[in-house]
Design a protein around this motif. Sequence first.
Motif, PDB file in Angstrom:
ATOM      1  N   ASP A 272       0.551  -0.884  -0.008  1.00  0.00           N
ATOM      2  CA  ASP A 272       0.126   0.205  -0.231  1.00  0.00           C
ATOM      3  C   ASP A 272       1.122   1.170  -0.173  1.00  0.00           C
ATOM      4  OD1 ASP A 272       1.258   0.121   2.695  1.00  0.00           O
ATOM      5  OD2 ASP A 272      -1.441  -0.627   3.743  1.00  0.00           O
ATOM      6  N   ASP A 273       2.476   0.790   0.416  1.00  0.00           N
ATOM      7  CA  ASP A 273       2.681   2.117   0.089  1.00  0.00           C
ATOM      8  C   ASP A 273       3.795   2.247  -1.052  1.00  0.00           C
ATOM      9  OD1 ASP A 273       4.737   0.277   0.711  1.00  0.00           O
ATOM     10  OD2 ASP A 273       5.831   1.745   2.256  1.00  0.00           O
ATOM     11  N   PHE A 274       3.674   1.602  -2.609  1.00  0.00           N
ATOM     12  CA  PHE A 274       4.555   1.290  -4.055  1.00  0.00           C
ATOM     13  C   PHE A 274       4.614   2.843  -4.180  1.00  0.00           C
ATOM     14  CE2 PHE A 274       4.782   0.800  -7.925  1.00  0.00           C
ATOM     15  CZ  PHE A 274       5.906   0.258  -8.586  1.00  0.00           C
ATOM     16  N   TYR A 275       6.102   3.173  -4.476  1.00  0.00           N
ATOM     17  CA  TYR A 275       6.568   4.321  -5.066  1.00  0.00           C
ATOM     18  C   TYR A 275       7.540   3.877  -6.265  1.00  0.00           C
ATOM     19  CZ  TYR A 275       8.801   8.199  -5.436  1.00  0.00           C
ATOM     20  OH  TYR A 275      10.002   9.478  -6.180  1.00  0.00           O
ATOM     21  N   PHE A 276       7.482   4.874  -7.587  1.00  0.00           N
ATOM     22  CA  PHE A 276       8.390   4.079  -8.565  1.00  0.00           C
ATOM     23  C   PHE A 276       7.832   5.688  -9.382  1.00  0.00           C
ATOM     24  CE2 PHE A 276       8.784   3.727 -12.718  1.00  0.00           C
ATOM     25  CZ  PHE A 276       9.198   1.751 -12.589  1.00  0.00           C
ATOM     26  N   ASP A 277       9.821   6.015  -9.643  1.00  0.00           N
ATOM     27  CA  ASP A 277      10.180   6.844 -10.529  1.00  0.00           C
ATOM     28  C   ASP A 277      11.108   6.697 -11.089  1.00  0.00           C
ATOM     29  OD1 ASP A 277       9.585   9.246 -11.164  1.00  0.00           O
ATOM     30  OD2 ASP A 277       9.437  11.419  -9.827  1.00  0.00           O
ATOM     31  N   GLN A 278      11.598   7.361 -12.073  1.00  0.00           N
ATOM     32  CA  GLN A 278      12.853   7.783 -12.539  1.00  0.00           C
ATOM     33  C   GLN A 278      14.168   8.075 -11.901  1.00  0.00           C
ATOM     34  OE1 GLN A 278      11.160  11.634 -16.082  1.00  0.00           O
ATOM     35  NE2 GLN A 278      13.866  11.222 -15.953  1.00  0.00           N
ATOM     36  N   LEU A 279      14.589   7.666 -12.328  1.00  0.00           N
ATOM     37  CA  LEU A 279      16.238   8.297 -11.755  1.00  0.00           C
ATOM     38  C   LEU A 279      17.487  10.188 -12.933  1.00  0.00           C
ATOM     39  CD1 LEU A 279      18.964   5.276 -11.701  1.00  0.00           C
ATOM     40  CD2 LEU A 279      17.305   6.183  -9.515  1.00  0.00           C
ATOM     41  N   ALA A 280      16.571  10.676 -12.045  1.00  0.00           N
ATOM     42  CA  ALA A 280      16.713  11.986 -12.877  1.00  0.00           C
ATOM     43  C   ALA A 280      17.912  12.866 -12.350  1.00  0.00           C
ATOM     44  CB  ALA A 280      15.137  12.568 -13.224  1.00  0.00           C
ATOM     45  N   ARG A 281      18.331  13.523 -12.458  1.00  0.00           N
ATOM     46  CA  ARG A 281      19.362  14.746 -12.468  1.00  0.00           C
ATOM     47  C   ARG A 281      18.640  16.018 -12.745  1.00  0.00           C
ATOM     48  NH1 ARG A 281      23.887  15.113 -15.279  1.00  0.00           N
ATOM     49  NH2 ARG A 281      23.381  16.722 -15.711  1.00  0.00           N
ATOM     50  N   ILE A 282      18.650  17.252 -11.532  1.00  0.00           N
ATOM     51  CA  ILE A 282      17.295  18.692 -11.853  1.00  0.00           C
ATOM     52  C   ILE A 282      18.670  19.237 -12.060  1.00  0.00           C
ATOM     53  CG2 ILE A 282      15.784  19.800 -11.679  1.00  0.00           C
ATOM     54  CD1 ILE A 282      14.752  17.245 -12.058  1.00  0.00           C
ATOM     55  N   ASP A 283      18.805  20.898 -12.914  1.00  0.00           N
ATOM     56  CA  ASP A 283      19.311  20.968 -13.154  1.00  0.00           C
ATOM     57  C   ASP A 283      18.867  22.781 -13.230  1.00  0.00           C
ATOM     58  OD1 ASP A 283      22.491  19.968 -12.673  1.00  0.00           O
ATOM     59  OD2 ASP A 283      21.674  19.177 -14.879  1.00  0.00           O
ATOM     60  N   VAL A 284      18.994  23.533 -12.330  1.00  0.00           N
ATOM     61  CA  VAL A 284      18.311  25.111 -12.514  1.00  0.00           C
ATOM     62  C   VAL A 284      19.064  25.271 -12.567  1.00  0.00           C
ATOM     63  CG1 VAL A 284      16.031  26.409 -12.495  1.00  0.00           C
ATOM     64  CG2 VAL A 284      15.715  24.486 -12.223  1.00  0.00           C
ATOM     65  N   PRO A 285      19.826  26.458 -13.383  1.00  0.00           N
ATOM     66  CA  PRO A 285      20.450  27.499 -13.519  1.00  0.00           C
ATOM     67  C   PRO A 285      20.436  28.478 -12.056  1.00  0.00           C
ATOM     68  CG  PRO A 285      20.294  27.022 -15.417  1.00  0.00           C
ATOM     69  CD  PRO A 285      19.071  26.513 -15.391  1.00  0.00           C
ATOM     70  N   GLN A 286      19.291  28.940 -12.389  1.00  0.00           N
ATOM     71  CA  GLN A 286      18.355  30.421 -11.383  1.00  0.00           C
ATOM     72  C   GLN A 286      17.621  29.743 -10.354  1.00  0.00           C
ATOM     73  OE1 GLN A 286      20.354  32.865 -10.400  1.00  0.00           O
ATOM     74  NE2 GLN A 286      21.562  32.666 -12.393  1.00  0.00           N
ATOM     75  N   LEU A 287      17.749  29.648  -9.190  1.00  0.00           N
ATOM     76  CA  LEU A 287      16.395  29.312  -8.283  1.00  0.00           C
ATOM     77  C   LEU A 287      15.361  29.734  -8.067  1.00  0.00           C
ATOM     78  CD1 LEU A 287      18.814  27.147  -6.124  1.00  0.00           C
ATOM     79  CD2 LEU A 287      17.586  26.231  -8.164  1.00  0.00           C
ATOM     80  N   SER A 288      15.624  31.271  -8.723  1.00  0.00           N
ATOM     81  CA  SER A 288      14.826  32.448  -8.702  1.00  0.00           C
ATOM     82  C   SER A 288      14.522  33.013  -9.723  1.00  0.00           C
ATOM     83  CB  SER A 288      14.665  33.483  -7.308  1.00  0.00           C
ATOM     84  OG  SER A 288      14.966  32.603  -5.966  1.00  0.00           O
ATOM     85  N   ALA A 289      12.477  33.263  -9.694  1.00  0.00           N
ATOM     86  CA  ALA A 289      12.238  33.611 -10.981  1.00  0.00           C
ATOM     87  C   ALA A 289      11.176  35.472 -10.796  1.00  0.00           C
ATOM     88  CB  ALA A 289      11.606  33.044 -11.618  1.00  0.00           C
ATOM     89  N   GLY A 290      11.818  36.441 -10.164  1.00  0.00           N
ATOM     90  CA  GLY A 290      10.047  36.600  -9.217  1.00  0.00           C
ATOM     91  C   GLY A 290      10.162  37.290  -7.689  1.00  0.00           C
ATOM     92  N   ARG A 291       8.553  36.557  -7.801  1.00  0.00           N
ATOM     93  CA  ARG A 291       8.421  35.918  -6.628  1.00  0.00           C
ATOM     94  C   ARG A 291       8.070  34.972  -6.463  1.00  0.00           C
ATOM     95  NH1 ARG A 291       7.022  40.523  -2.504  1.00  0.00           N
ATOM     96  NH2 ARG A 291       7.914  42.201  -4.226  1.00  0.00           N
ATOM     97  N   VAL A 292       9.175  33.922  -7.159  1.00  0.00           N
ATOM     98  CA  VAL A 292       9.189  32.505  -7.104  1.00  0.00           C
ATOM     99  C   VAL A 292      10.404  31.387  -7.170  1.00  0.00           C
ATOM    100  CG1 VAL A 292       8.422  30.228  -8.544  1.00  0.00           C
ATOM    101  CG2 VAL A 292       7.087  32.093  -8.584  1.00  0.00           C
TER     102      VAL A 292
END
Length: 361
Positions: A272-292
């Motif tokens: 009842d707690d099965f979890y599955f996801d891709q192995l991925a790397r996340i690269d975001v050069p700038q972590l902020s954009a305006g108010r986000v």
Amino acid sequence: MNTTSTPKILVVGGGIAGNAVALQLLRAGIATTVVERATTPRPGGQAVDLRTASKEAAERMGLLPGIGKLRVHEHGWAYVTEEGKTYARIDVDMFDGEGPAAEIEIARGDLNQVLLDLIAEVNGPLDYRYGDWIEHLTQDATGAEVTFASGRTERYDLVIAADGVHSATRRLVFGPDEQFVTHLGGYMAFFTMPTPADTEDGWLTGCSIPSASFAIRPDRDPATSKAIITLRQDYDPALRRDPAAQQARIREMLGGAGWKAPLILDAMAGSDDFYFDQLARIDVPQLSAGRVTLLGDAGYCGSPLTGMGTAMAIVGAYRRTCSPVKSPPPRAISTARRPATRNSSPRSWTRPRSCPAVASR
């Protein structure tokens, strides 16, 4: 625009990163809204470890007492053949405690519950909503206007996107996933299973075959264990959010494997707690954009293979909520470095400022 002196902040995502930053915001008396797409907290998950900077941040945030009650006592890792013969071991004390097994190990779901319990204790200005998420967002120089799936529209001074590798907020504000996500040639799955009768107490034991690897990890409850499966598999969009297809692919790739593969596959169907996801790397050069701004896996993720996702989420939450006055930062955190990405070279973190809302030591 919020005309009061206290900002109004939206945190998107009720996982480790989101709840850690929400805890700190509430301790500072900041009005905080948390929205989580899931209808309840997600249990189980991969065991995560805390060491060096993340351990010190967790201590300063007052997390260690709760973690101590729920931690997994792991002696180390063992590697076996398909016939079940052990051919290698890595004890938790090897490599000065900096090997794959760490002193502090806790299931992701248990760590999240520690954070939720502390949030409840603060009794601050909190609006926590399960089963809701952002559908539309616009922003200007004074704030962000957000429309939710529930139909509500509200305005915030800051939006913190902590909604994971597949962040919908990142797509809305920063651009499509293809700009930031690199598939690393595999998938991972985790779920709870009954502990096999001949399992060696306290040891994560794993087996590798050409197409996959699979392991059984100790749980807090000796009657249960965590199954961990890694598949060597090119990216397949048909596997996204389709548990039936995901489990079928696992059965296909582990079919005929030895050691505990048959027991793992039998347990998977009823989990009842099965979890599955891709192995991925996340690269975001700038972590902020305006108010986000992005926090945790939404903005920087080395993949589950690094074992550092939770650590970086906690350190990131700690740093994002630091105040400009009072005590100096933890030594380990002040000397930590931001992970390098393909779009940015390593750089020293700026000196974090103190966090007066953090539990005192």
